[in-house]
Write a protein that holds these residues in place. Structure first.
Motif, PDB file in Angstrom:
ATOM      1  N   SER A  67       0.903  -0.918   0.455  1.00 53.19           N
ATOM      2  CA  SER A  67      -0.104   0.178   0.246  1.00 53.19           C
ATOM      3  C   SER A  67       0.644   1.624  -0.291  1.00 53.19           C
ATOM      4  CB  SER A  67      -0.573   0.189   1.471  1.00 53.19           C
ATOM      5  OG  SER A  67      -1.807   1.244   1.277  1.00 53.19           O
ATOM      6  N   THR A  68       0.167   2.370  -0.842  1.00 52.71           N
ATOM      7  CA  THR A  68       0.838   3.708  -0.488  1.00 52.71           C
ATOM      8  C   THR A  68       0.235   4.132   0.199  1.00 52.71           C
ATOM      9  OG1 THR A  68      -0.897   4.476  -1.757  1.00 52.71           O
ATOM     10  CG2 THR A  68       1.206   3.843  -3.367  1.00 52.71           C
ATOM     11  N   TYR A  69      -0.090   4.320   1.247  1.00 52.20           N
ATOM     12  CA  TYR A  69      -0.794   4.451   2.896  1.00 52.20           C
ATOM     13  C   TYR A  69       0.432   5.626   3.586  1.00 52.20           C
ATOM     14  CZ  TYR A  69      -3.566   5.294   6.855  1.00 52.20           C
ATOM     15  OH  TYR A  69      -4.252   6.507   8.282  1.00 52.20           O
ATOM     16  N   GLY A  70       1.631   4.843   3.504  1.00 51.74           N
ATOM     17  CA  GLY A  70       3.084   5.388   4.187  1.00 51.74           C
ATOM     18  C   GLY A  70       3.167   6.898   3.554  1.00 51.74           C
ATOM     19  N   THR A  71       3.374   6.771   2.339  1.00 53.73           N
ATOM     20  CA  THR A  71       3.617   7.657   1.447  1.00 53.73           C
ATOM     21  C   THR A  71       2.557   9.144   1.972  1.00 53.73           C
ATOM     22  OG1 THR A  71       4.205   6.549  -0.248  1.00 53.73           O
ATOM     23  CG2 THR A  71       3.801   9.381  -0.407  1.00 53.73           C
ATOM     24  N   GLY A  72       1.241   8.922   2.334  1.00 53.97           N
ATOM     25  CA  GLY A  72      -0.196   9.704   2.048  1.00 53.97           C
ATOM     26  C   GLY A  72      -0.303  10.192   3.937  1.00 53.97           C
ATOM     27  N   LEU A  73       0.524   9.897   4.956  1.00 54.57           N
ATOM     28  CA  LEU A  73       1.105  10.243   5.858  1.00 54.57           C
ATOM     29  C   LEU A  73       1.921  10.777   6.020  1.00 54.57           C
ATOM     30  CD1 LEU A  73       1.294   7.007   8.678  1.00 54.57           C
ATOM     31  CD2 LEU A  73      -0.610   8.001   8.493  1.00 54.57           C
ATOM     32  N   GLN A  74       2.745  10.882   4.150  1.00 50.92           N
ATOM     33  CA  GLN A  74       4.204  12.227   4.666  1.00 50.92           C
ATOM     34  C   GLN A  74       3.285  13.295   3.571  1.00 50.92           C
ATOM     35  OE1 GLN A  74       7.445  10.175   2.068  1.00 50.92           O
ATOM     36  NE2 GLN A  74       8.341  10.577   3.854  1.00 50.92           N
ATOM     37  N   LEU A  75       2.658  13.000   2.848  1.00 48.58           N
ATOM     38  CA  LEU A  75       1.768  14.599   2.415  1.00 48.58           C
ATOM     39  C   LEU A  75       1.035  14.797   3.289  1.00 48.58           C
ATOM     40  CD1 LEU A  75       1.690  12.547  -0.351  1.00 48.58           C
ATOM     41  CD2 LEU A  75      -0.396  13.456  -1.280  1.00 48.58           C
ATOM     42  N   LYS A  76       0.554  14.276   4.089  1.00 50.07           N
ATOM     43  CA  LYS A  76      -0.480  14.307   5.575  1.00 50.07           C
ATOM     44  C   LYS A  76      -0.132  15.225   6.486  1.00 50.07           C
ATOM     45  CE  LYS A  76      -3.698  13.238   9.100  1.00 50.07           C
ATOM     46  NZ  LYS A  76      -4.616  12.053   9.908  1.00 50.07           N
ATOM     47  N   ASP A  77       1.325  14.856   7.164  1.00 55.07           N
ATOM     48  CA  ASP A  77       2.185  15.717   7.710  1.00 55.07           C
ATOM     49  C   ASP A  77       2.712  17.121   7.169  1.00 55.07           C
ATOM     50  OD1 ASP A  77       4.160  16.020   9.683  1.00 55.07           O
ATOM     51  OD2 ASP A  77       5.520  16.910   8.381  1.00 55.07           O
ATOM     52  N   ALA A  78       3.105  16.874   5.575  1.00 59.31           N
ATOM     53  CA  ALA A  78       3.582  18.072   5.015  1.00 59.31           C
ATOM     54  C   ALA A  78       1.876  19.528   4.726  1.00 59.31           C
ATOM     55  CB  ALA A  78       3.870  17.947   3.281  1.00 59.31           C
ATOM     56  N   ILE A  79       1.197  18.364   4.680  1.00 60.85           N
ATOM     57  CA  ILE A  79       0.424  19.861   4.389  1.00 60.85           C
ATOM     58  C   ILE A  79      -0.542  20.160   5.786  1.00 60.85           C
ATOM     59  CG2 ILE A  79      -2.751  20.019   4.120  1.00 60.85           C
ATOM     60  CD1 ILE A  79      -2.422  17.287   2.503  1.00 60.85           C
ATOM     61  N   ALA A  80      -0.108  19.585   6.905  1.00 63.28           N
ATOM     62  CA  ALA A  80      -0.450  19.829   8.360  1.00 63.28           C
ATOM     63  C   ALA A  80       0.912  21.300   8.328  1.00 63.28           C
ATOM     64  CB  ALA A  80      -0.009  18.803   9.140  1.00 63.28           C
ATOM     65  N   LYS A  81       2.151  21.382   8.013  1.00 66.15           N
ATOM     66  CA  LYS A  81       2.725  22.089   8.203  1.00 66.15           C
ATOM     67  C   LYS A  81       2.265  23.393   7.252  1.00 66.15           C
ATOM     68  CE  LYS A  81       6.654  19.559   9.666  1.00 66.15           C
ATOM     69  NZ  LYS A  81       6.303  18.113  10.027  1.00 66.15           N
ATOM     70  N   GLY A  82       1.577  23.089   6.241  1.00 63.82           N
ATOM     71  CA  GLY A  82       0.998  24.731   5.940  1.00 63.82           C
ATOM     72  C   GLY A  82       1.987  24.584   4.119  1.00 63.82           C
ATOM     73  N   ALA A  83       1.651  23.611   3.716  1.00 58.26           N
ATOM     74  CA  ALA A  83       2.492  23.151   2.195  1.00 58.26           C
ATOM     75  C   ALA A  83       0.787  23.405   1.781  1.00 58.26           C
ATOM     76  CB  ALA A  83       2.666  21.409   2.286  1.00 58.26           C
ATOM     77  N   LYS A  84       0.971  24.356   0.368  1.00 58.81           N
ATOM     78  CA  LYS A  84       0.470  24.435  -0.487  1.00 58.81           C
ATOM     79  C   LYS A  84       0.910  23.857  -1.910  1.00 58.81           C
ATOM     80  CE  LYS A  84      -1.956  27.302   2.030  1.00 58.81           C
ATOM     81  NZ  LYS A  84      -3.466  26.770   2.020  1.00 58.81           N
ATOM     82  N   PHE A  85       1.708  23.649  -2.636  1.00 69.44           N
ATOM     83  CA  PHE A  85       2.541  22.657  -3.169  1.00 69.44           C
ATOM     84  C   PHE A  85       2.800  21.791  -3.214  1.00 69.44           C
ATOM     85  CE2 PHE A  85       2.794  27.275  -4.387  1.00 69.44           C
ATOM     86  CZ  PHE A  85       2.103  27.081  -5.559  1.00 69.44           C
ATOM     87  N   ILE A  86       2.721  20.297  -3.365  1.00 68.96           N
ATOM     88  CA  ILE A  86       3.457  18.896  -2.483  1.00 68.96           C
ATOM     89  C   ILE A  86       4.479  18.107  -3.943  1.00 68.96           C
ATOM     90  CG2 ILE A  86       3.036  16.683  -2.199  1.00 68.96           C
ATOM     91  CD1 ILE A  86       1.541  18.424  -0.105  1.00 68.96           C
ATOM     92  N   TYR A  87       4.920  18.361  -4.277  1.00 71.30           N
ATOM     93  CA  TYR A  87       5.595  17.039  -6.052  1.00 71.30           C
ATOM     94  C   TYR A  87       6.104  15.912  -4.945  1.00 71.30           C
ATOM     95  CZ  TYR A  87       6.303  22.397  -7.444  1.00 71.30           C
ATOM     96  OH  TYR A  87       5.683  23.399  -7.811  1.00 71.30           O
ATOM     97  N   VAL A  88       5.080  15.330  -5.719  1.00 70.01           N
ATOM     98  CA  VAL A  88       5.276  13.592  -5.426  1.00 70.01           C
ATOM     99  C   VAL A  88       5.891  12.818  -6.818  1.00 70.01           C
ATOM    100  CG1 VAL A  88       4.379  11.552  -4.567  1.00 70.01           C
ATOM    101  CG2 VAL A  88       2.999  14.030  -4.420  1.00 70.01           C
ATOM    102  N   GLY A  89       7.395  12.973  -6.893  1.00 71.94           N
ATOM    103  CA  GLY A  89       8.312  12.247  -7.026  1.00 71.94           C
ATOM    104  C   GLY A  89       7.876  10.568  -7.593  1.00 71.94           C
ATOM    105  N   LEU A  90       7.591  10.157  -8.217  1.00 69.06           N
ATOM    106  CA  LEU A  90       7.098   8.679  -8.917  1.00 69.06           C
ATOM    107  C   LEU A  90       7.978   7.609  -8.787  1.00 69.06           C
ATOM    108  CD1 LEU A  90       3.275   9.690 -10.306  1.00 69.06           C
ATOM    109  CD2 LEU A  90       3.694   9.282  -8.197  1.00 69.06           C
TER     110      LEU A  90
END
Length: 377
Positions: free
Chosen positions: A110-133
């Motif tokens: 599952s990609t759930y762990g990457t989702g937790l990283q996005l969630k943390d970045a959003i909590a820090k106030g991220a307005k742009f998130i670049y996800v390298g696939l």
């Protein structure tokens, strides 16, 4: 003489940085005064964060998350507090390298762990998130990421499903509480150089699942799961994105980012070129050559990959492009017609592949030295 280096990695032998060093060594053996500029790229897969760090001096954040099988790990991402931008490499929490060979199974991961990283970045106030696939161990269409950000994927009994490949075919309802949609107002950009659609013979499962531990039966089930989820997405979210180029990247994660988080797509080559302002570099300097290369130069090389982008740069700025490669898998004359000034193959037919891989740095250096030794730098 000024020379611009834009190499890709020689997979299994040299990183892009090591290729650049070998080329530089070959050039400087001939002419100490040659001026060398380097652009070290990433296609959005392994090495994405390293490529960004070379261009931007920004903070590395390490957080508690989980690996593709849900075990606790720590994984890092990059945080630009000034521009409110986060850079996340899928492979750091959802990568194949995190698993032992016998653990690799795209039905379970599952990609759930990457989702937790996005969630943390959003909590820090991220307005742009670049996800390298790239480099993923998964075939879950990004429902793991979506689950971490508030989506619920329910079966026919309205029970939450574990967000993994084997459960795609069981999804009957997709639910997001709009009051909990923490990603509203955040731009998600999926970075990759893969052009595969979501499903079918060229899709995520048939092309990549075997590399992630899937057997034939798994691959067929996963492909059916992708089709099933796409059907539910059309019915319930009104989105049709399965056939767009790149939807199948990283086990369909690109598709999931688009339909669940409204992500934009950008090619890894384009992303890196923009980040390092390569157009500006070419306008400000009079380069004699651009030198590029990768481990295997074949027809796949020109399918949206780095070298295709380098050729386009050469054409636009009228700078000759030379490629160095481990193995040439296409007729040299055909490559020349595409715009290469020359192609240097380092493999020696009298030696083993293992020899070429173990001695790749010296072979690259020697090939450059011998080639340019016939000219005047």
């Amino acid at each position: 003489m000024k020379i611009l280096l834009i190499p890709d990695k020689f997979k299994g032998s040299l990183s892009a940085q090591e290729v650049a060093v070998a080329v530089s060594n070959g050039l400087r053996r001939l002419e100490k005064r040659v001026v060398i500029h380097k652009v070290l790229a990433s296609d959005g897969g392994d090495g994405f964060l390293e490529a960004v760090q070379r261009m931007k001096k920004i903070k590395e954040i390490e957080i508690d998350t989980v690996d593709p099988l849900g075990r606790k790990i720590k994984a890092e991402y990059l945080w630009d507090s000034v521009n409110k931008s986060a850079y996340i490499e899928l492979a750091k929490a959802s990568g194949l390298t995190l698993l032992k060979f016998e653990e690799q199974n795209p039905m379970k991961t599952s990609t759930y762990g990457t989702g937790l990283q996005l969630k943390d970045a959003i909590a820090k106030g991220a307005k742009f998130i670049y996800v390298g696939l790239g480099g993923s161990a998964t075939n879950d269409v990004g429902i793991g990421i979506a689950s971490a950000l508030g989506y619920n994927f329910l079966d026919s009994n309205k029970q939450n499903l574990n967000p993994c490949g084997e459960n795609l075919n069981k999804i009957e309802s997709i639910f997001l509480n709009k009051n909990n949609s923490i990603f509203e107002g955040v731009r998600i950009i999926a970075v990759n150089d893969v052009n595969n659609p979501l499903y079918g013979k060229n899709g995520a499962s048939f092309v990549y699942a075997a590399q992630k531990g899937g057997n034939r039966a798994d691959i067929e089930k996963l492909d059916l799961g992708l089709r099933h989820l796409d059907k539910k997405v059309k019915e319930q979210l009104g989105k049709e994105e399965a056939v767009i180029p790149g939807a199948g990247a990283a086990g369909g994660t690109a598709y999931g980012l688009k339909v669940f988080l409204d992500a934009e797509f950008i090619g890894g080559t384009e992303f890196i070129f923009n980040l390092c302002q390569v157009d500006k570099l070419l306008m400000e300097h009079n380069f004699g050559f651009i030198i590029t290369g990768e481990g295997s130069l074949d027809k796949q090389t020109l399918n949206g990959k780095l070298i295709q982008g380098v050729l386009e740069l050469g054409r636009r700025f009228n700078v000759p492009v030379i490629a160095v490669c481990g193995k040439l898998g296409i007729d040299k004359k055909e490559l020349n017609t595409l715009g290469f000034m020359d192609i240097l193959e380092i493999s020696d037919s009298s030696k083993s592949l293992q020899y070429s891989m173990e001695n790749a740095a010296n072979l690259v250096e020697g090939a450059i030295f011998n080639y340019f030794g016939k000219a005047v730098l």
